[in-house]
Design a protein around this motif. Structure first.
Motif, PDB file in Angstrom:
ATOM      1  N   ASN A 188      29.100  15.105  -5.234  1.00  0.00           N
ATOM      2  CA  ASN A 188      28.089  15.362  -4.207  1.00  0.00           C
ATOM      3  C   ASN A 188      28.167  14.282  -3.133  1.00  0.00           C
ATOM      4  O   ASN A 188      27.720  13.154  -3.329  1.00  0.00           O
ATOM      5  CB  ASN A 188      26.692  15.389  -4.832  1.00  0.00           C
ATOM      6  CG  ASN A 188      25.610  15.757  -3.816  1.00  0.00           C
ATOM      7  OD1 ASN A 188      25.898  15.976  -2.635  1.00  0.00           O
ATOM      8  ND2 ASN A 188      24.373  15.820  -4.269  1.00  0.00           N
ATOM      9  N   GLU A 189      28.745  14.651  -2.002  1.00  0.00           N
ATOM     10  CA  GLU A 189      28.932  13.671  -0.918  1.00  0.00           C
ATOM     11  C   GLU A 189      27.603  13.243  -0.286  1.00  0.00           C
ATOM     12  O   GLU A 189      27.571  12.291   0.491  1.00  0.00           O
ATOM     13  CB  GLU A 189      29.867  14.241   0.149  1.00  0.00           C
ATOM     14  CG  GLU A 189      29.363  15.465   0.883  1.00  0.00           C
ATOM     15  CD  GLU A 189      29.634  16.780   0.155  1.00  0.00           C
ATOM     16  OE1 GLU A 189      29.283  17.841   0.706  1.00  0.00           O
ATOM     17  OE2 GLU A 189      30.207  16.741  -0.960  1.00  0.00           O
ATOM     18  N   ARG A 190      26.516  13.931  -0.640  1.00  0.00           N
ATOM     19  CA  ARG A 190      25.199  13.518  -0.128  1.00  0.00           C
ATOM     20  C   ARG A 190      24.528  12.501  -1.053  1.00  0.00           C
ATOM     21  O   ARG A 190      23.389  12.106  -0.809  1.00  0.00           O
ATOM     22  CB  ARG A 190      24.308  14.740   0.090  1.00  0.00           C
ATOM     23  CG  ARG A 190      24.769  15.622   1.249  1.00  0.00           C
ATOM     24  CD  ARG A 190      23.702  16.631   1.637  1.00  0.00           C
ATOM     25  NE  ARG A 190      23.381  17.518   0.537  1.00  0.00           N
ATOM     26  CZ  ARG A 190      24.043  18.635   0.238  1.00  0.00           C
ATOM     27  NH1 ARG A 190      25.101  18.985   0.975  1.00  0.00           N
ATOM     28  NH2 ARG A 190      23.675  19.402  -0.767  1.00  0.00           N
ATOM     29  N   VAL A 191      25.226  12.089  -2.099  1.00  0.00           N
ATOM     30  CA  VAL A 191      24.847  10.877  -2.833  1.00  0.00           C
ATOM     31  C   VAL A 191      25.601   9.751  -2.150  1.00  0.00           C
ATOM     32  O   VAL A 191      26.831   9.711  -2.168  1.00  0.00           O
ATOM     33  CB  VAL A 191      25.220  10.969  -4.322  1.00  0.00           C
ATOM     34  CG1 VAL A 191      24.956   9.650  -5.023  1.00  0.00           C
ATOM     35  CG2 VAL A 191      24.434  12.098  -4.987  1.00  0.00           C
ATOM     36  N   ALA A 192      24.881   8.856  -1.508  1.00  0.00           N
ATOM     37  CA  ALA A 192      25.521   7.942  -0.559  1.00  0.00           C
ATOM     38  C   ALA A 192      25.144   6.494  -0.809  1.00  0.00           C
ATOM     39  O   ALA A 192      24.182   6.176  -1.508  1.00  0.00           O
ATOM     40  CB  ALA A 192      25.147   8.329   0.875  1.00  0.00           C
ATOM     41  N   GLY A 197      29.445   8.581   1.440  1.00  0.00           N
ATOM     42  CA  GLY A 197      29.098   9.430   0.315  1.00  0.00           C
ATOM     43  C   GLY A 197      30.113   9.348  -0.804  1.00  0.00           C
ATOM     44  O   GLY A 197      31.227   8.821  -0.634  1.00  0.00           O
ATOM     45  N   LEU A 198      29.739   9.862  -1.975  1.00  0.00           N
ATOM     46  CA  LEU A 198      30.696   9.968  -3.083  1.00  0.00           C
ATOM     47  C   LEU A 198      31.955  10.683  -2.601  1.00  0.00           C
ATOM     48  O   LEU A 198      31.897  11.593  -1.766  1.00  0.00           O
ATOM     49  CB  LEU A 198      30.071  10.758  -4.243  1.00  0.00           C
ATOM     50  CG  LEU A 198      29.088  10.019  -5.149  1.00  0.00           C
ATOM     51  CD1 LEU A 198      28.520  10.980  -6.191  1.00  0.00           C
ATOM     52  CD2 LEU A 198      29.734   8.822  -5.834  1.00  0.00           C
ATOM     53  N   GLY A 199      33.088  10.278  -3.126  1.00  0.00           N
ATOM     54  CA  GLY A 199      34.360  10.800  -2.669  1.00  0.00           C
ATOM     55  C   GLY A 199      34.927  10.042  -1.487  1.00  0.00           C
ATOM     56  O   GLY A 199      35.974  10.402  -0.953  1.00  0.00           O
ATOM     57  N   GLY A 200      34.223   8.960  -1.061  1.00  0.00           N
ATOM     58  CA  GLY A 200      34.716   8.149   0.045  1.00  0.00           C
ATOM     59  C   GLY A 200      34.479   8.745   1.416  1.00  0.00           C
ATOM     60  O   GLY A 200      35.100   8.327   2.395  1.00  0.00           O
ATOM     61  N   VAL A 235      19.504  -0.965  12.688  1.00  0.00           N
ATOM     62  CA  VAL A 235      20.485   0.127  12.753  1.00  0.00           C
ATOM     63  C   VAL A 235      20.094   1.258  11.813  1.00  0.00           C
ATOM     64  O   VAL A 235      20.181   2.447  12.158  1.00  0.00           O
ATOM     65  CB  VAL A 235      21.899  -0.399  12.429  1.00  0.00           C
ATOM     66  CG1 VAL A 235      22.878   0.759  12.290  1.00  0.00           C
ATOM     67  CG2 VAL A 235      22.384  -1.350  13.519  1.00  0.00           C
ATOM     68  N   LEU A 236      19.634   0.917  10.612  1.00  0.00           N
ATOM     69  CA  LEU A 236      19.229   1.950   9.664  1.00  0.00           C
ATOM     70  C   LEU A 236      18.009   2.723  10.164  1.00  0.00           C
ATOM     71  O   LEU A 236      17.876   3.927   9.894  1.00  0.00           O
ATOM     72  CB  LEU A 236      18.952   1.337   8.296  1.00  0.00           C
ATOM     73  CG  LEU A 236      20.184   0.860   7.525  1.00  0.00           C
ATOM     74  CD1 LEU A 236      19.770   0.212   6.202  1.00  0.00           C
ATOM     75  CD2 LEU A 236      21.142   2.015   7.254  1.00  0.00           C
ATOM     76  N   ALA A 237      17.136   2.058  10.893  1.00  0.00           N
ATOM     77  CA  ALA A 237      16.002   2.774  11.480  1.00  0.00           C
ATOM     78  C   ALA A 237      16.491   3.845  12.446  1.00  0.00           C
ATOM     79  O   ALA A 237      15.944   4.957  12.495  1.00  0.00           O
ATOM     80  CB  ALA A 237      15.072   1.791  12.195  1.00  0.00           C
ATOM     81  N   GLY A 238      17.540   3.519  13.191  1.00  0.00           N
ATOM     82  CA  GLY A 238      18.120   4.496  14.099  1.00  0.00           C
ATOM     83  C   GLY A 238      18.907   5.586  13.388  1.00  0.00           C
ATOM     84  O   GLY A 238      19.172   6.643  13.967  1.00  0.00           O
ATOM     85  N   MET A 239      19.268   5.333  12.149  1.00  0.00           N
ATOM     86  CA  MET A 239      20.009   6.312  11.356  1.00  0.00           C
ATOM     87  C   MET A 239      19.089   7.114  10.440  1.00  0.00           C
ATOM     88  O   MET A 239      19.544   7.773   9.511  1.00  0.00           O
ATOM     89  CB  MET A 239      21.071   5.603  10.506  1.00  0.00           C
ATOM     90  CG  MET A 239      22.213   5.024  11.317  1.00  0.00           C
ATOM     91  SD  MET A 239      23.313   3.932  10.332  1.00  0.00           S
ATOM     92  CE  MET A 239      23.826   5.035   9.017  1.00  0.00           C
ATOM     93  N   ALA A 268      17.852  10.746   5.869  1.00  0.00           N
ATOM     94  CA  ALA A 268      17.004  11.826   5.355  1.00  0.00           C
ATOM     95  C   ALA A 268      17.836  13.011   4.880  1.00  0.00           C
ATOM     96  O   ALA A 268      17.396  13.768   4.006  1.00  0.00           O
ATOM     97  CB  ALA A 268      16.020  12.270   6.433  1.00  0.00           C
ATOM     98  N   ALA A 269      19.034  13.162   5.437  1.00  0.00           N
ATOM     99  CA  ALA A 269      19.895  14.286   5.046  1.00  0.00           C
ATOM    100  C   ALA A 269      20.600  14.048   3.712  1.00  0.00           C
ATOM    101  O   ALA A 269      21.212  14.973   3.161  1.00  0.00           O
ATOM    102  CB  ALA A 269      20.929  14.549   6.135  1.00  0.00           C
ATOM    103  N   MET A 270      20.526  12.830   3.193  1.00  0.00           N
ATOM    104  CA  MET A 270      21.169  12.520   1.920  1.00  0.00           C
ATOM    105  C   MET A 270      20.263  12.931   0.752  1.00  0.00           C
ATOM    106  O   MET A 270      19.047  12.944   0.870  1.00  0.00           O
ATOM    107  CB  MET A 270      21.477  11.026   1.826  1.00  0.00           C
ATOM    108  CG  MET A 270      22.442  10.503   2.885  1.00  0.00           C
ATOM    109  SD  MET A 270      24.093  11.245   2.804  1.00  0.00           S
ATOM    110  CE  MET A 270      24.059  12.333   4.245  1.00  0.00           C
ATOM    111  N   ASP A 271      20.874  13.230  -0.382  1.00  0.00           N
ATOM    112  CA  ASP A 271      20.113  13.547  -1.594  1.00  0.00           C
ATOM    113  C   ASP A 271      19.680  12.291  -2.336  1.00  0.00           C
ATOM    114  O   ASP A 271      18.659  12.290  -3.031  1.00  0.00           O
ATOM    115  CB  ASP A 271      20.955  14.411  -2.541  1.00  0.00           C
ATOM    116  CG  ASP A 271      21.214  15.795  -1.983  1.00  0.00           C
ATOM    117  OD1 ASP A 271      20.462  16.219  -1.080  1.00  0.00           O
ATOM    118  OD2 ASP A 271      22.175  16.453  -2.429  1.00  0.00           O
TER     119      ASP A 271
END
Length: 395
Positions: A86-90, A107-110, A136-140, A145-148
């Motif tokens: 699951n590439e949304r596990v980051a 994400g997982l899988g690089g 930077v993370l605030a801007g991201m 939010a799109a990650m699981d």
């Protein structure tokens, strides 16, 4: 090929639960490092029976760590679902350097979902690194939010870093000495933070996902604004040294009459083969990897070519020493060293082939790092993923 490059301790316990955790770890690690695999592939690679693989894949999907898709059309034989990491596990990743702090999401899988470079006018302090990362993370926020799940934070530091607690013992170009890094970042971000040497993490990334996936014995060199660092993979395992600081290859002497180095010696590799000198020849104040590659792809004048060749000749001295000492299958060059190599590969390859002992230089392969500007981010993510891979669990 399965490799144990960065690992975390398996959970305490015995019997069925411990065996199940180990089996889940093996499946998830295979998916992370090899990409999507069919259940049939997983059965073949692990030696587990089909029902066990099916149960483990189902468990990983229930944990949100993997998912399945229908097999590709036209495959011969009994259809077998594809199992994906699951590439949304980051992981959040951070790389402080003398001219910028780069923050990313891997994400997982690089898979690199996002990369933001925040330029600085001077080498950032630890406090500034923490502040920049948080901003930077605030801007991201939409990307996060799109990650699981966010597994944690991995930091690639250009200096001697104790991985056990994220203490930076010495990062001379940043001016850091005995600086706690993981603790203040963890407090600011409310996430577990893991830190390691950038070049070592680069060697891990190239071994798992890049130019060294097919080798067991590799010397890796990374060149950045902070200098040159290295990593050595021996029989598939990183060479760490007695105190965990093996790989300071940038302080190999290549010119006894060369420039003074901050380490107290003269003519170290990182003083003679130097990004600042290359940027001066190109009339650039600063450049990230992509900008440097683009500049070097343009027609080059005689002064740029002369500087490239000078640096390649000094680099050849160091690489010849590494071939003689480590007898690697391959030497992988990352950062601006990869750019130098690409500018005149025959000059560097020919010099190493001619100068190494017993024909070793003719057998070693010189390769440019495949991950390019994503290299250190992918390597740093491995630090944050290690606990999840070792003991898969629901969020």
């Amino acid at each position: 090929m399965e490799r144990s490059i960065i690992s975390a301790s398996a959970p305490a316990g015995r019997g069925t639960d411990n065996l199940r955790s180990a089996n889940l770890s093996r499946i998830l690690t295979l998916l992370h490092r090899s990409g999507p695999l069919s259940r049939a592939d997983l059965t073949r690679l692990t030696g587990f029976n089909r029902s066990t693989v099916g149960a483990l894949a189902t468990d990983l999907a229930a944990m949100g760590l993997a998912y399945e898709t229908d097999p590709p059309a036209g495959r011969v034989g009994r259809p077998s679902p594809l199992v994906h990491p699951n590439e949304r596990v980051a992981a959040v990743v951070v790389h402080p350097d003398v001219d910028a702090v780069t923050v990313g999401l891997v994400g997982l899988g690089g898979r690199v979902h996002r990369r933001v470079r925040h330029d600085t006018v001077s080498p950032p302090s630890v406090d500034e690194t923490v502040s920049i990362t948080r901003a930077v993370l605030a801007g991201m926020a939409p990307d996060l939010a799109a990650m699981d799940r966010i597994a944690g934070v991995g930091v690639a530091v250009p200096g001697l870093t104790r991985t056990s607690d994220g203490q930076v013992l010495l990062a001379p170009h940043l001016g850091w000495r005995n600086e706690p890094l993981a603790a203040p970042l963890a407090q600011a971000l409310a996430l577990p933070v893991f830190a390691g040497n950038d070049a070592t993490l680069g060697s891990v990334a190239e071994t798992l996902f890049g130019a060294a996936v097919d080798t067991e014995n590799t010397v890796y060199l990374n060149g950045s604004a902070s200098g040159i660092g290295g990593g050595i993979i021996v029989a598939g395992t990183p060479l760490r040294g007695a105190d965990g600081y093996a790989g300071e290859l940038g302080h190999t002497q290549v010119n006894s009459a060369g420039a003074s180095c901050h380490c107290g010696r003269r003519g170290c590799l990182e003083t003679e083969v130097n990004l600042a000198r290359l940027l001066d020849a190109l009339n650039l104040d600063r450049a990230d990897q992509d900008t440097l590659d683009a500049a070097m792809a343009e027609p080059r004048n005689d002064s740029v070519n002369a500087e490239v060749d000078r640096q390649l000749d000094q680099l050849a001295v160091a690489l010849t020493n590494f071939v003689n000492i480590f007898n690697p299958d391959a030497i992988v060059l990352g950062g601006f060293l990869g750019t130098l190599f690409a500018a005149n590969p025959e000059r560097l390859t020919g010099a190493v082939a001619a100068e190494a002992v017993a024909g070793l230089g003719e057998r070693v392969q010189l390769r440019r790092a495949a991950l390019r500007s994503e290299l250190l981010l992918v390597g740093a993510a491995e630090l944050a993923f290690a606990p999840v891979l070792a003991a898969p669990h629901p969020a």
